[in-house]
Scaffold this motif. Sequence first.
Motif, PDB file in Angstrom:
ATOM      1  N   LEU A   1      30.148 106.901 -27.956  1.00  0.00           N
ATOM      2  CA  LEU A   1      29.672 105.541 -27.973  1.00  0.00           C
ATOM      3  C   LEU A   1      28.513 105.172 -28.885  1.00  0.00           C
ATOM      4  CD1 LEU A   1      30.398 104.752 -24.308  1.00  0.00           C
ATOM      5  CD2 LEU A   1      31.899 104.579 -26.039  1.00  0.00           C
TER       6      LEU A   1
ATOM      7  N   LYS B   1      30.516  98.267 -31.134  1.00  0.00           N
ATOM      8  CA  LYS B   1      30.141  98.666 -29.743  1.00  0.00           C
ATOM      9  C   LYS B   1      31.268  97.776 -28.899  1.00  0.00           C
ATOM     10  CE  LYS B   1      25.305  99.836 -30.409  1.00  0.00           C
ATOM     11  NZ  LYS B   1      23.823  99.347 -30.283  1.00  0.00           N
TER      12      LYS B   1
ATOM     13  N   ARG C   1      34.697  99.279 -28.426  1.00  0.00           N
ATOM     14  CA  ARG C   1      34.600 100.477 -27.669  1.00  0.00           C
ATOM     15  C   ARG C   1      34.814 100.297 -26.245  1.00  0.00           C
ATOM     16  NH1 ARG C   1      31.499 104.629 -31.683  1.00  0.00           N
ATOM     17  NH2 ARG C   1      31.642 103.501 -33.468  1.00  0.00           N
ATOM     18  N   GLU C   2      34.149  99.118 -25.751  1.00  0.00           N
ATOM     19  CA  GLU C   2      33.906  98.599 -24.471  1.00  0.00           C
ATOM     20  C   GLU C   2      35.175  98.142 -24.189  1.00  0.00           C
ATOM     21  OE1 GLU C   2      31.695  99.286 -21.881  1.00  0.00           O
ATOM     22  OE2 GLU C   2      30.303 100.196 -23.736  1.00  0.00           O
TER      23      GLU C   2
ATOM     24  N   ILE D   1      37.469 100.819 -23.101  1.00  0.00           N
ATOM     25  CA  ILE D   1      36.954 101.443 -21.702  1.00  0.00           C
ATOM     26  C   ILE D   1      37.538 100.426 -20.747  1.00  0.00           C
ATOM     27  CG2 ILE D   1      35.103 101.997 -20.244  1.00  0.00           C
ATOM     28  CD1 ILE D   1      33.430 102.486 -22.835  1.00  0.00           C
TER      29      ILE D   1
ATOM     30  N   CYS E   1      34.463 101.544 -13.375  1.00  0.00           N
ATOM     31  CA  CYS E   1      34.236 101.536 -14.926  1.00  0.00           C
ATOM     32  C   CYS E   1      34.667  99.990 -15.415  1.00  0.00           C
ATOM     33  CB  CYS E   1      35.392 102.509 -15.465  1.00  0.00           C
ATOM     34  SG  CYS E   1      34.519 104.371 -15.264  1.00  0.00           S
TER      35      CYS E   1
ATOM     36  N   HIS F   1      31.387  98.571 -17.004  1.00  0.00           N
ATOM     37  CA  HIS F   1      31.728  98.300 -18.413  1.00  0.00           C
ATOM     38  C   HIS F   1      32.177  96.947 -18.806  1.00  0.00           C
ATOM     39  CE1 HIS F   1      30.871 102.386 -20.048  1.00  0.00           C
ATOM     40  NE2 HIS F   1      31.121 102.649 -18.803  1.00  0.00           N
TER      41      HIS F   1
ATOM     42  N   ILE G   1      28.841  95.235 -19.609  1.00  0.00           N
ATOM     43  CA  ILE G   1      28.447  95.767 -20.867  1.00  0.00           C
ATOM     44  C   ILE G   1      29.298  94.830 -21.911  1.00  0.00           C
ATOM     45  CG2 ILE G   1      28.071  97.572 -22.409  1.00  0.00           C
ATOM     46  CD1 ILE G   1      27.873  99.474 -19.821  1.00  0.00           C
ATOM     47  N   LEU G   2      30.462  94.817 -21.729  1.00  0.00           N
ATOM     48  CA  LEU G   2      31.386  94.108 -22.881  1.00  0.00           C
ATOM     49  C   LEU G   2      30.916  92.448 -22.836  1.00  0.00           C
ATOM     50  CD1 LEU G   2      33.736  93.808 -24.734  1.00  0.00           C
ATOM     51  CD2 LEU G   2      35.159  93.519 -22.458  1.00  0.00           C
TER      52      LEU G   2
ATOM     53  N   TYR H   1      27.767  92.444 -24.827  1.00  0.00           N
ATOM     54  CA  TYR H   1      28.139  92.590 -26.205  1.00  0.00           C
ATOM     55  C   TYR H   1      28.611  91.537 -26.880  1.00  0.00           C
ATOM     56  CZ  TYR H   1      26.558  97.667 -26.095  1.00  0.00           C
ATOM     57  OH  TYR H   1      25.608  99.017 -25.999  1.00  0.00           O
TER      58      TYR H   1
END
Length: 201
Positions: free
Chosen positions: A67, A75, A78-79, A82, A94, A98, A101-102, A105
């Motif tokens: 990651l 980035k 990638r999220e 996930i 998750c 995540h 986080i997504l 981002y």
Amino acid sequence: MSAPATPSPAPAISRFPVPALPDLPDDLRERILAVQEKAGFVPNVFLALAHRPDELRAFLAYHDALLLKEGGLTKGEREMVIVATSGVNRCLYCVVAHGAILRVYEKKPLLADQLATNHRKADISPRQRAMLDFAMKVCRHADEIEESDYEALRAHGFTDEDAWDIGAITAFFGLSNRMANLMALRPNDEFYLMGRVPRQK
């Protein structure tokens, strides 16, 4: 006069023993404190996996290799991998962590919920849909991956190294999803609201 209500204890974050932060080896404690300083809280996954310090070190090393590296995936993408595959694997931790986080981002409050439910209905680009189609095949039917799957990625500008990254992230979080479910890992409450509304200036 009735006695004041006793506050209910906080729910356990794992069904396995969770070590106290001061009891952890120095390297892991320092890593966790750095995360706490940046995020404002300690994600429960760090404390729960610290039940076995050597395995947490290995987990973090592979996580960082996948990651934090340079590559053809952003980035946010990638999220996306996930969140979408964790939804298929029914991993609450998750998806929630995540997903937060997504949202941060990508600055798209609706995207994580869409991807965790059905990536084909999500507000994503054709390139990202091709990426997630590939990730889903790795997640569900890795034994059926064939050259045409790589060709579909190449048609959207992905390289074979990008395909490796998509597959490796999917596979690594397949492990993470299963461990989280094994542990009954509880998401931090803070994750649920992150990225859903704009920050007040």
